[in-house]
Scaffold this motif. Sequence first.
Motif, PDB file in Angstrom:
ATOM      1  N   SER A  25       0.614  -1.177   0.024  1.00  0.00           N
ATOM      2  CA  SER A  25       0.084   0.039   0.053  1.00  0.00           C
ATOM      3  C   SER A  25       0.753   1.183   0.066  1.00  0.00           C
ATOM      4  CB  SER A  25      -1.103   0.032   1.351  1.00  0.00           C
ATOM      5  OG  SER A  25      -1.610   1.083   1.407  1.00  0.00           O
ATOM      6  N   ASP A  29       1.082   4.045  -2.999  1.00  0.00           N
ATOM      7  CA  ASP A  29       0.752   5.477  -2.547  1.00  0.00           C
ATOM      8  C   ASP A  29       2.012   6.504  -3.041  1.00  0.00           C
ATOM      9  OD1 ASP A  29      -1.370   5.091  -1.339  1.00  0.00           O
ATOM     10  OD2 ASP A  29      -0.566   5.031   0.695  1.00  0.00           O
ATOM     11  N   GLU A  33       1.699   9.233  -6.168  1.00  0.00           N
ATOM     12  CA  GLU A  33       2.385  10.709  -6.003  1.00  0.00           C
ATOM     13  C   GLU A  33       3.293  10.823  -7.126  1.00  0.00           C
ATOM     14  OE1 GLU A  33       4.456  13.088  -2.579  1.00  0.00           O
ATOM     15  OE2 GLU A  33       4.272  11.145  -2.396  1.00  0.00           O
TER      16      GLU A  33
END
Length: 561
Positions: A25, A29, A33
């Motif tokens: 996870s 992320d 980004e």
Amino acid sequence: MSDLPAPAGVEAFEKIKSLLLGDMSRRLDETAERVEKLDDRLGDEEKFSISTGDALIDAFRRAEEKRPRALSKALAPSVVTIIRSEIKNSKDMMVEALYPIMGRLVTAAVAGAFRDLVESVNARIDALASASSWRLRLRAMATGRSMAEVALAEAEAGRLRRALLLERGSGRLFAIWPATEAGPQGANADLESGMIAAITEFATNVYADKGGELRMLDIGSGKVFLRASPRVIVAGEFGGELSAQREKRLDEAFLSIVELHEKDEEACTPDAIGGLLSDALTEGPARPKSKTPILVFGALLAGLVFWFSWEPILHSYREWRIRAAYADAMGSHPALAQYPLHLDIEHKDGRVVLRGLAANDAEPQGVMDAVARVADPYRVEREVQIVALASQTQQDLRAGETRAATTLQEAQSQIESLRSELKEARAAIERLVGEHDAPRAKLQRFIESFAVFFSGSDTLIDPAATAERLDELAALLKASDSGLRVVGYADEVGANVSNRSASRKRADKIVAMLVERGVPRNRLALVSRSTLNPIADSTLDMVRSRRVSFELPYAGEFDVR
């Protein structure tokens, strides 16, 4: 509802999820980004251009700081190619930018070459002495130009070198005459047409409020005459200067060329342009040359010769008349021939001078009167010495000898008297010198400049210096066989009794010191004067009054008992 606690199963599920999928996870992320950042920079063409430009700027900056040589080698071929392409594609802009600069350089080069030519021609003309060279000199003086410029202007006056027909504004060349022109002059026709167009437009813009047009350009070795219409410019380059009549015909020919171009551009060929200009410059039938300039020049030359030779001629004429009158006068007085007489004529000072010797005043005066009658405006002067006859000369010599003998006797008497006076003066000087060097005189000079000073009752201020000076005083006393008063003084501080006692102690101390140096006591007189004759201000430095001074006694003073 949001404030209620989550069920225990859900909480446990989240814990299991974080344990099993926590690392993945977090990576997802981070990836999301980065994708957002890339989308911000490369999402569309505009964003890609901006980001690429920033990256290139940073890359060039780092390369310039760390690897400047490699960056130069990598960019040099591309920069050269770009510049060549830009010059090729922007020819008109480059021409407009470079024409003013090139024009000044060309003008400077032409002017320099023309100056060299002018100097060479001047040197050759200066060596000539013909009528033509004098005509060139007079014309150069009248116009304020050099002879070489006048000669070149006359040699090339009215010769058409080249004619150009060009488009106004752009400077595009329509026609050039002579059409077969080759070499450097033919190659720079485009350059010259562009320069003429640019200069014409510049002058039109600057003087637009005056409604003027540029009509002529002076290029040093010649002139370029310009005539313009709204569409074209006709330029003719000529050597030398044109007369007013030729310039008027040239105006008409230029207007004819402009009208011909307006009516039929194809008919405006180089041959047609050259034919119109040549017809305008063709001279009419030759007229016989007038002899008036030659006559005027001859008259001026004769006047100058007469002006410069008038004064020598006048001097010669006056001198001839004066010499003739002098010769006649000397013939009338033959006695003067035995004496050295001569006549000097000074033209600069305006006078005639008779110089020499004569026996009397009458005959030289007669000669002067005869010369004065023809010497005007010169003044006549006499510098003649009168000499006596031989007999009179002998008498004068005898009288002179008698006077000389008498004068010699008087001089000898005066010499003897002076010798006696000199002898007496020498004896007096010797006496004075002897008296000056006598022991008593030396003693007198010494005591006049010497005193002994005390700080207290009988305490010396400088014992060493005092002892040395007392040695000298004792030696002088012994040599002079003279007596001496030793006088003690005191300052004004204290009672009179104590001051008298102190002054006596000081004098007694000096007497004792002199006796120690071999001076007989009976030749020393002790005197105490207490506070009499102070030599210092009583309110400031009265210590200087504490002293012992010395005096020579009167004759027979020490014999008194």
